[in-house]
Design a protein around this motif. Structure first.
Motif, short mmCIF file in Angstrom:
data_model
loop_
_atom_site.label_atom_id
_atom_site.label_comp_id
_atom_site.label_asym_id
_atom_site.label_seq_id
_atom_site.Cartn_x
_atom_site.Cartn_y
_atom_site.Cartn_z
N MET A 118 -9.86 12.70 -1.55
CA MET A 118 -8.41 12.61 -1.70
C MET A 118 -7.73 12.59 -0.34
O MET A 118 -6.83 11.79 -0.09
N ILE A 119 -8.15 13.49 0.55
CA ILE A 119 -7.54 13.56 1.88
C ILE A 119 -7.73 12.24 2.63
O ILE A 119 -6.78 11.70 3.22
N ALA A 120 -8.94 11.71 2.60
CA ALA A 120 -9.22 10.45 3.30
C ALA A 120 -8.41 9.30 2.70
O ALA A 120 -7.84 8.47 3.43
N ALA A 121 -8.35 9.24 1.36
CA ALA A 121 -7.62 8.15 0.70
C ALA A 121 -6.13 8.20 1.01
O ALA A 121 -5.50 7.17 1.25
N TYR A 122 -5.55 9.40 1.03
CA TYR A 122 -4.13 9.52 1.36
C TYR A 122 -3.88 9.13 2.82
O TYR A 122 -2.86 8.51 3.14
N GLY A 123 -4.80 9.48 3.71
CA GLY A 123 -4.63 9.12 5.12
C GLY A 123 -4.61 7.62 5.32
O GLY A 123 -3.78 7.08 6.06
N VAL A 124 -5.53 6.91 4.66
CA VAL A 124 -5.58 5.45 4.75
C VAL A 124 -4.33 4.84 4.12
O VAL A 124 -3.73 3.90 4.65
N ALA A 125 -3.90 5.38 2.97
CA ALA A 125 -2.71 4.86 2.28
C ALA A 125 -1.48 4.98 3.16
O ALA A 125 -0.67 4.05 3.25
N ASN A 126 -1.31 6.13 3.82
CA ASN A 126 -0.15 6.33 4.70
C ASN A 126 -0.11 5.27 5.80
O ASN A 126 0.95 4.69 6.09
N LEU A 127 -1.25 5.01 6.40
CA LEU A 127 -1.31 4.07 7.52
C LEU A 127 -0.99 2.65 7.06
O LEU A 127 -0.17 1.95 7.66
N LEU A 128 -1.63 2.20 5.99
CA LEU A 128 -1.45 0.83 5.52
C LEU A 128 -0.01 0.59 5.03
O LEU A 128 0.57 -0.46 5.28
N GLN A 129 0.56 1.57 4.34
CA GLN A 129 1.93 1.41 3.87
C GLN A 129 2.92 1.43 5.03
O GLN A 129 3.96 0.75 4.98
N SER A 130 2.59 2.15 6.08
CA SER A 130 3.44 2.14 7.27
C SER A 130 3.48 0.76 7.91
O SER A 130 4.54 0.25 8.31
N VAL A 131 2.31 0.14 8.02
CA VAL A 131 2.23 -1.20 8.62
C VAL A 131 3.06 -2.19 7.81
O VAL A 131 3.82 -3.00 8.37
N ALA A 132 2.95 -2.13 6.48
CA ALA A 132 3.70 -3.04 5.63
C ALA A 132 5.20 -2.79 5.72
O ALA A 132 6.01 -3.72 5.76
N ALA A 133 5.60 -1.51 5.76
CA ALA A 133 7.02 -1.18 5.84
C ALA A 133 7.64 -1.69 7.14
O ALA A 133 8.78 -2.14 7.17
N ALA A 134 6.86 -1.65 8.23
CA ALA A 134 7.36 -2.11 9.52
C ALA A 134 7.54 -3.62 9.55
O ALA A 134 8.32 -4.15 10.34
N ARG A 135 6.85 -4.34 8.69
CA ARG A 135 6.90 -5.80 8.69
C ARG A 135 7.81 -6.36 7.59
O ARG A 135 7.82 -7.56 7.35
N THR A 136 8.53 -5.46 6.93
CA THR A 136 9.41 -5.87 5.84
C THR A 136 10.87 -5.71 6.27
O THR A 136 11.21 -4.76 6.96
N ASP A 137 11.72 -6.64 5.86
CA ASP A 137 13.14 -6.57 6.19
C ASP A 137 13.71 -5.22 5.78
O ASP A 137 13.43 -4.71 4.70
N LEU A 138 14.54 -4.67 6.67
CA LEU A 138 15.14 -3.36 6.43
C LEU A 138 16.08 -3.41 5.24
O LEU A 138 16.94 -4.28 5.15
N HIS A 139 15.94 -2.45 4.35
CA HIS A 139 16.83 -2.35 3.19
C HIS A 139 17.86 -1.26 3.44
O HIS A 139 17.51 -0.14 3.76
N GLN A 140 19.14 -1.62 3.30
CA GLN A 140 20.21 -0.66 3.53
C GLN A 140 20.56 0.13 2.27
O GLN A 140 21.32 1.08 2.34
N GLY A 141 20.05 -0.26 1.14
CA GLY A 141 20.40 0.40 -0.11
C GLY A 141 19.18 0.90 -0.86
O GLY A 141 18.05 0.56 -0.55
N PHE A 142 19.47 1.72 -1.87
CA PHE A 142 18.42 2.31 -2.72
C PHE A 142 18.06 1.28 -3.78
O PHE A 142 18.51 1.34 -4.92
N ASN A 143 17.24 0.28 -3.39
CA ASN A 143 16.99 -0.88 -4.24
C ASN A 143 15.50 -1.01 -4.54
O ASN A 143 14.69 -1.13 -3.61
N PRO A 144 15.12 -0.98 -5.82
CA PRO A 144 13.69 -1.10 -6.17
C PRO A 144 13.07 -2.42 -5.72
O PRO A 144 11.85 -2.53 -5.69
#
Length: 286
Positions: free
Chosen positions: A1-27
Motif C-alpha cells: 500500500m505504501i509503495a503504491a500510494y508513493g507511485v500514485a502521488n508522483l504520477l498524478q503530480s506529473v499529469a497535474a503539472a501538464r494540465t491547464d490550470l483550473h480556476q474553479g471546482f469543476n469535475p
C-alpha cells in the motif's frame, strides 16, 4: 500500500503539472487529467493502494493505517529524486526519517481488532461532511500557490479520511448482498471522488509534497480520533505512550514537510484569446 500510494502521488503530480490550470471546482479537471497516461497509471496505483488499505482496515486501527498512507510521501520523494532529479533539502531528509520512526512506533503499539459498526448518526455525519467538504472546496479553489496547495490538499485529506472511516466497518461485512446495499460503500466512493478532485486541484497550485503532506495530516488525525472513540480501535496495554509518540512524530513529520517543500512546478496565468490558462512544462525540483 505504501509503495503504491508513493507511485500514485508522483504520477498524478506529473499529469497535474501538464494540465491547464483550473480556476474553479469543476469535475472536468478529472477528465482532462485522464487524457494523460501518467495520471491513468497513477489512479490505477491509487486504486490498488486503496484496496490494500481497505483490507488492512478490516483488522488494523485507523491511526496505524492512515499513518501508513502518509508514509507514501517518502516513496514519492525518493522516486522524485531518482526519476525527476529532485534535490531534497537536508531538513526534509531528516523529516522522512522521523516519519519512518513514527510509523514503526505505531506498528508496535497497534492491537489488531475488527471494527464496531457505525451507528446511523455516524452515517448521517459522513453525508454532512461530504457536502461541507465540497462546499468549502468550491470557494478554496480561489487560492493559489502554496496556500492553495495546502488548503486544497487538507480538504482532500478530510475527504479521504472520511472514506477511511466509512471503509473500516464496511470491511467487516462478509455478505456480498449486504456489502452492495450498505450506504457506507457509496459514501466511500463519493468521498474518494471528491478527494481525488481536490487533490488534483491542489497539485496544480504549487508543491506536490506540500499538497500531499497536508492531505496526509488531515486524513490521519480526524480518522484516528473517530476510530479510537467510536469504532473500537485499540492499543496494546502499556504501549499507549509509544502510540502517542509515534503518531505525534508522524504528524509533525508530514506537517514539517509541507513547510520545507519547494514548489516543484507552477502554472503561470496568462491572457490568451481562448480564455484558457496555459501551463508550462513541469520543472525539475530545485
Amino acid at each position: 500500500m505504501i509503495a503504491a500510494y508513493g507511485v500514485a502521488n508522483l504520477l498524478q503530480s506529473v499529469a497535474a503539472a501538464r494540465t491547464d490550470l483550473h480556476q474553479g471546482f469543476n469535475p472536468r479537471l478529472l477528465l482532462k487529467l485522464g487524457q494523460h497516461r501518467a495520471y491513468v497509471i497513477g489512479v490505477g496505483c491509487q486504486f490498488a493502494a486503496f484496496a490494500l488499505a481497505f483490507l488492512a482496515r478490516r483488522d488494523l486501527p485507523l491511526f496505524l493505517v492512515q499513518s501508513a498512507v502518509a508514509a507514501g510521501l517518502g516513496i514519492t520523494a525518493v522516486l522524485g529524486v531518482a526519476v525527476l532529479k529532485w534535490r531534497l533539502p537536508a531538513a526534509e531528509l531528516v523529516l522522512l526519517v522521523v516519519l519512518g520512526v513514527g510509523l514503526g512506533g505505531l506498528i508496535v503499539a497497534a492491537e489488531p481488532m475488527p471494527s464496531r459498526q457505525l451507528p446511523a448518526a455516524g452515517v448521517v455525519l459522513l453525508v454532512v461532511a461530504l457536502f461541507a467538504i465540497g462546499a468549502t472546496g468550491f470557494f478554496a479553489v480561489r487560492l493559489h500557490g502554496a496556500p492553495g496547495s495546502v488548503v486544497l490538499g487538507a480538504l482532500a485529506g478530510l475527504a479521504f479520511g472520511a472514506a477511511a472511516v466509512a471503509s473500516r466497518p464496511l470491511a467487516s461485512v462478509h455478505s456480498l448482498d449486504r456489502f452492495a446495499s450498505d450506504p457506507l460503500l457509496y459514501l466511500v466512493v463519493l468521498h474518494s471522488v471528491v478527494g481525488q478532485l481536490l487533490l488534483g486541484l491542489a497539485m496544480q497550485r504549487g508543491s506536490t509534497t506540500a499538497a500531499v503532506a497536508a492531505m496526509d495530516a488531515a486524513a490521519a488525525v480526524p480518522a484516528a480520533i473517530v476510530g479510537l472513540v467510536f469504532l473500537g480501535d485499540s492499543i496494546h496495554p502499556g504501549r499507549e505512550w509509544i502510540a502517542a509518540v509515534g503518531f505525534l512524530a508522524t504528524l509533525l513529520a508530514v506537517i514539517g514537510l509541507s513547510f520545507y517543500a519547494e514548489p516543484q512546478h507552477h502554472h503561470e496565468v496568462a491572457d490568451v484569446p481562448s480564455g484558457r490558462v496555459s501551463a508550462p512544462p513541469a520543472a525539475a525540483r530545485s
